[in-house]
Write a protein that holds these residues in place. Structure first.
Motif, PDB file in Angstrom:
ATOM      1  N   VAL A 143       1.001  -4.125  -2.963  1.00 52.80           N
ATOM      2  CA  VAL A 143       2.013  -5.069  -3.441  1.00 52.80           C
ATOM      3  C   VAL A 143       3.349  -4.783  -2.770  1.00 52.80           C
ATOM      4  O   VAL A 143       4.122  -5.706  -2.477  1.00 52.80           O
ATOM      5  CB  VAL A 143       2.114  -5.030  -4.983  1.00 52.80           C
ATOM      6  CG1 VAL A 143       2.657  -3.723  -5.490  1.00 52.80           C
ATOM      7  CG2 VAL A 143       2.972  -6.166  -5.480  1.00 52.80           C
ATOM      8  N   VAL A 144       3.626  -3.511  -2.451  1.00 52.44           N
ATOM      9  CA  VAL A 144       4.890  -3.169  -1.778  1.00 52.44           C
ATOM     10  C   VAL A 144       4.862  -3.687  -0.343  1.00 52.44           C
ATOM     11  O   VAL A 144       5.828  -4.274   0.148  1.00 52.44           O
ATOM     12  CB  VAL A 144       5.113  -1.645  -1.817  1.00 52.44           C
ATOM     13  CG1 VAL A 144       6.307  -1.262  -0.972  1.00 52.44           C
ATOM     14  CG2 VAL A 144       5.319  -1.172  -3.237  1.00 52.44           C
ATOM     15  N   LEU A 145       3.716  -3.496   0.342  1.00 48.23           N
ATOM     16  CA  LEU A 145       3.585  -4.027   1.703  1.00 48.23           C
ATOM     17  C   LEU A 145       3.724  -5.544   1.707  1.00 48.23           C
ATOM     18  O   LEU A 145       4.390  -6.114   2.574  1.00 48.23           O
ATOM     19  CB  LEU A 145       2.234  -3.631   2.292  1.00 48.23           C
ATOM     20  CG  LEU A 145       2.123  -2.210   2.830  1.00 48.23           C
ATOM     21  CD1 LEU A 145       0.706  -1.938   3.268  1.00 48.23           C
ATOM     22  CD2 LEU A 145       3.074  -2.020   3.991  1.00 48.23           C
ATOM     23  N   PHE A 203       5.287  -7.413  -0.448  1.00 51.12           N
ATOM     24  CA  PHE A 203       6.679  -7.748  -0.741  1.00 51.12           C
ATOM     25  C   PHE A 203       7.545  -7.601   0.508  1.00 51.12           C
ATOM     26  O   PHE A 203       8.344  -8.479   0.834  1.00 51.12           O
ATOM     27  CB  PHE A 203       7.192  -6.852  -1.871  1.00 51.12           C
ATOM     28  CG  PHE A 203       8.673  -6.849  -2.024  1.00 51.12           C
ATOM     29  CD1 PHE A 203       9.341  -7.992  -2.432  1.00 51.12           C
ATOM     30  CD2 PHE A 203       9.403  -5.714  -1.746  1.00 51.12           C
ATOM     31  CE1 PHE A 203      10.710  -7.990  -2.565  1.00 51.12           C
ATOM     32  CE2 PHE A 203      10.776  -5.710  -1.870  1.00 51.12           C
ATOM     33  CZ  PHE A 203      11.434  -6.856  -2.281  1.00 51.12           C
ATOM     34  N   TRP A 204       7.335  -6.495   1.229  1.00 48.28           N
ATOM     35  CA  TRP A 204       8.105  -6.281   2.458  1.00 48.28           C
ATOM     36  C   TRP A 204       7.802  -7.386   3.472  1.00 48.28           C
ATOM     37  O   TRP A 204       8.707  -7.922   4.123  1.00 48.28           O
ATOM     38  CB  TRP A 204       7.779  -4.906   3.044  1.00 48.28           C
ATOM     39  CG  TRP A 204       8.479  -4.620   4.331  1.00 48.28           C
ATOM     40  CD1 TRP A 204       9.787  -4.264   4.482  1.00 48.28           C
ATOM     41  CD2 TRP A 204       7.927  -4.691   5.645  1.00 48.28           C
ATOM     42  NE1 TRP A 204      10.071  -4.103   5.818  1.00 48.28           N
ATOM     43  CE2 TRP A 204       8.953  -4.358   6.547  1.00 48.28           C
ATOM     44  CE3 TRP A 204       6.657  -5.009   6.138  1.00 48.28           C
ATOM     45  CZ2 TRP A 204       8.753  -4.320   7.921  1.00 48.28           C
ATOM     46  CZ3 TRP A 204       6.459  -4.974   7.505  1.00 48.28           C
ATOM     47  CH2 TRP A 204       7.497  -4.633   8.383  1.00 48.28           C
ATOM     48  N   LEU A 232       6.939 -10.385   2.827  1.00 45.70           N
ATOM     49  CA  LEU A 232       7.575 -11.609   2.349  1.00 45.70           C
ATOM     50  C   LEU A 232       9.065 -11.621   2.672  1.00 45.70           C
ATOM     51  O   LEU A 232       9.647 -12.660   2.962  1.00 45.70           O
ATOM     52  CB  LEU A 232       7.365 -11.699   0.831  1.00 45.70           C
ATOM     53  CG  LEU A 232       7.268 -13.073   0.204  1.00 45.70           C
ATOM     54  CD1 LEU A 232       6.199 -13.892   0.884  1.00 45.70           C
ATOM     55  CD2 LEU A 232       6.951 -12.925  -1.266  1.00 45.70           C
ATOM     56  N   MET A 233       9.698 -10.423   2.617  1.00 46.84           N
ATOM     57  CA  MET A 233      11.143 -10.363   2.849  1.00 46.84           C
ATOM     58  C   MET A 233      11.485 -10.304   4.339  1.00 46.84           C
ATOM     59  O   MET A 233      12.549 -10.743   4.732  1.00 46.84           O
ATOM     60  CB  MET A 233      11.746  -9.102   2.182  1.00 46.84           C
ATOM     61  CG  MET A 233      11.547  -9.012   0.695  1.00 46.84           C
ATOM     62  SD  MET A 233      12.410 -10.298  -0.183  1.00 46.84           S
ATOM     63  CE  MET A 233      14.074  -9.663  -0.148  1.00 46.84           C
TER      64      MET A 233
END
Lengths: 291, 289
Positions: free
Chosen positions: B120-122, B124-125, B127-128
């Motif tokens: 989920v962190v990957l 999110f990154w 996506l940003m």
């Protein structure tokens, strides 16, 4: 054979090849480490300004754009408890039985280890699908912390079995006949001799499993739910930190800052867990050298 | 005789736990099969491949074409593995043969950190950072390319770690023999080390492939989630995993059965990959050592 005779280490061709291989490798490694550094730098840059003591304790406000992640931290912790409670006896018990009560190559042992290995290859979203309809609907637990924990139990079980099993098989083989010669029953040997000796290895498995459970999102999306209230019992729905990051990133415009801060918190928790595991592994190695 | 009774009890309780743990996967597969049964029985399988579109919620004219989803899963998996494999193997060669062990150990730590990074962190990154960058090149940004890039980053440490382990298991005597014949470092890597480690590297790639097929979070956040066969890498797609993740919250009746069928397909494909791997592993051990 002529090619071997004619080639020398200092030929121009082999030097060029050597440089070429090294250069390609260095570029590949730079790309990989650069991407990792980029991710970490971005998370710190976006997330650090939002980190404070209140962020860990406060309620969420304005759908996550403001406030903290207090309830999510409590929910995550409760989900971990619900996951470990059934997972430890199931995983450790299975490994004990495989290592102490059946022959390694027997049909039943191969069937059980094969089943566990297959379980390890099931993708997490399928665990989510199974958990949602089995734990939430068939067993009637609803969207709850308990359902989420049980789903994670199914998912992380293979890690526990595998690490405990390797801890048991790496014990000195003369422990068992020695205990038998003292007149200990197998159960006593297991409980008093083998379990304490294998405990560091088992703890490594548990910490690795906790790390995996913390990182998981897909299996929790539709089992432990989205509720952002403070959970009062394990039958309440509760949002894990990972699910919170997903929700902020996907559904909340301008949720990026708080999502980065949550991601930073999650990452630090996983780093701490990994550190514990590697410290345990070091101690494990040392104790093996001594014995 | 109380002690013997305890012994009997312990043996049987542990046996029960082991059977539960080993049988769990059968329960899950059976459960998926039961869930998918309505879809398999009602003649829907023909429509999986016959219908051109995926509109299972439509009341008037539901469409059950699974092909766009399967194509999406296939493309994003193959694309990500194709990106990650050369990078992972080249990095492993570099750290095994070109860099002192002290430095190499730090790279190992970094790879473990990347491997432990939550999906989920990957996502999110991605996506940003990745999606806006791609969107500047060619909108909409959420695309096959974005998902494949971040997915490649996610499976790269698997390939790098298994490759380096396989390379370090190549017997030193083989490498010394090569050096004694006057073969340079590059020739030794290409002709001796890589062929000897081929089996281990291959299993690492297959493992990464299996991981990539089942990955959900990165894909659902980055691929755009439009069920279509993409015309270019900049088009959005919708793989099987993200379809399950997005639709299982509200799906009912035959739609739900289809999601179970999708899950069953995933489990079978990955099970075949991983099962084939464990068959391969045995002869491999004999040849290397």
């Amino acid at each position: 054979m002529t090619s071997l005779i004619s080639s020398r280490f200092t030929t121009r061709r082999s030097r060029v090849q050597d440089w070429l291989f090294g250069g390609i490798g260095a570029i590949a490694s730079l790309v990989t480490l650069g991407a990792l550094g980029w991710i970490l730098a971005d998370l710190v840059k976006m997330g650090l300004p939002h980190l404070s003591v209140e962020f860990f304790t406060a309620d969420m406000k304005s759908a996550g754009r403001e406030g903290g992640i207090g309830p999510m931290i409590v929910s995550t912790f409760l989900i971990l408890v619900c996951f470990l409670f059934p997972a430890i006896p199931l995983g450790v018990g299975c490994a004990f039985w495989l290592s102490e009560y059946v022959q390694g190559g027997s049909r039943i042992a191969r069937a059980v280890t094969g089943g566990v290995d297959l379980l390890a290859s099931v993708p997490s979203i399928v665990f989510g699908l199974f958990g949602m309809s089995f734990f939430c609907q068939v067993l009637g637990l609803g969207f709850s912390i308990l359902s989420g924990g049980l789903t994670l139990t199914c998912m992380v079980l293979p890690i526990l079995v595998r690490t405990t099993l390797s801890a048991m098989t790496s014990l000195p083989p003369d422990l068992r006949p020695a205990a038998g010669a003292l007149g200990l029953t197998r159960a006593t040997t297991l409980w008093q001799i083998l379990l304490p000796a294998a405990l560091p290895g088992i703890m490594i498995g548990i910490t690795l499993g906790v790390g995996r459970a913390l990182a998981e999102t897909a299996a929790l999306l539709f089992t432990s739910g989205y509720s952002t209230r403070w959970p009062e019992s394990i039958h309440d729905s509760g949002r894990a930190i990972s699910v919170h990051i997903y929700d902020l990133a996907m559904n909340i415009p301008n949720g990026g800052g708080k999502a980065s801060a949550s991601a930073l918190v999650l990452l630090l928790m996983i780093l701490a867990i990994n550190l514990v595991a590697s410290l345990l592994a070091d101690r494990c190695l040392k104790s093996q050298y001594i014995s | 005789m109380c002690r013997l009774r305890v012994d009997w009890l312990v043996r049987h309780v542990l046996g029960l736990l082991a059977v539960v743990a080993g049988g769990l996967v059968l329960v899950i597969v059976w459960y998926l099969f039961q869930g998918a049964k309505p879809a398999l029985e009602s003649g829907l399988p023909r429509r999986f491949f016959g219908d051109p579109e995926w509109q299972p919620g439509s009341v008037r004219d539901p469409q059950y074409g699974l092909v766009p989803m399967l194509a999406g899963s296939f493309l994003v998996t193959v694309f990500a593995t194709a990106l990650a494999t050369p990078l992972g193997i080249a990095g492993a060669v570099f750290y095994q043969f070109y860099v002192p062990a002290r430095v190499s150990r730090w790279n190992l730590r970094c790879m473990e950190l990347l491997a432990g990074m939550p999906a989920v962190v990957l996502g999110f990154w991605g996506l940003m950072v990745v999606v806006p960058a791609i969107s500047r090149l060619e909108p909409p940004g959420q695309s096959l390319l974005a998902a494949a890039l971040v997915l490649a980053l996610m499976i790269l440490p698997i390939i790098a770690l298994t490759s380096q382990a396989a390379l370090s298991a190549v017997p030193l005597s083989h490498l010394q023999a090569a050096a004694g014949l006057g073969i340079g470092r590059a020739g030794m890597i290409w002709n001796i080390a890589l062929p000897a480690a081929k089996g281990g590297i291959g299993s690492g790639v297959l493992l990464a492939l299996a991981r990539a097929i089942g990955e959900t979070l990165v894909v659902v956040m980055l691929c755009g989630n439009i069920a279509q066969i993409p015309g270019s890498v900049f088009d959005p797609i919708r793989p099987v995993t993200s379809t399950i993740a997005l639709e299982m919250g509200y799906a009912t009746a035959s739609h739900k059965a289809l999601l179970y069928a999708g899950g069953l397909i995933l489990v079978l494909v990955i099970g075949l990959l991983v099962g084939g791997l464990s068959f391969r592993r045995k002869p491999n051990h004999n040849t290397v050592h």
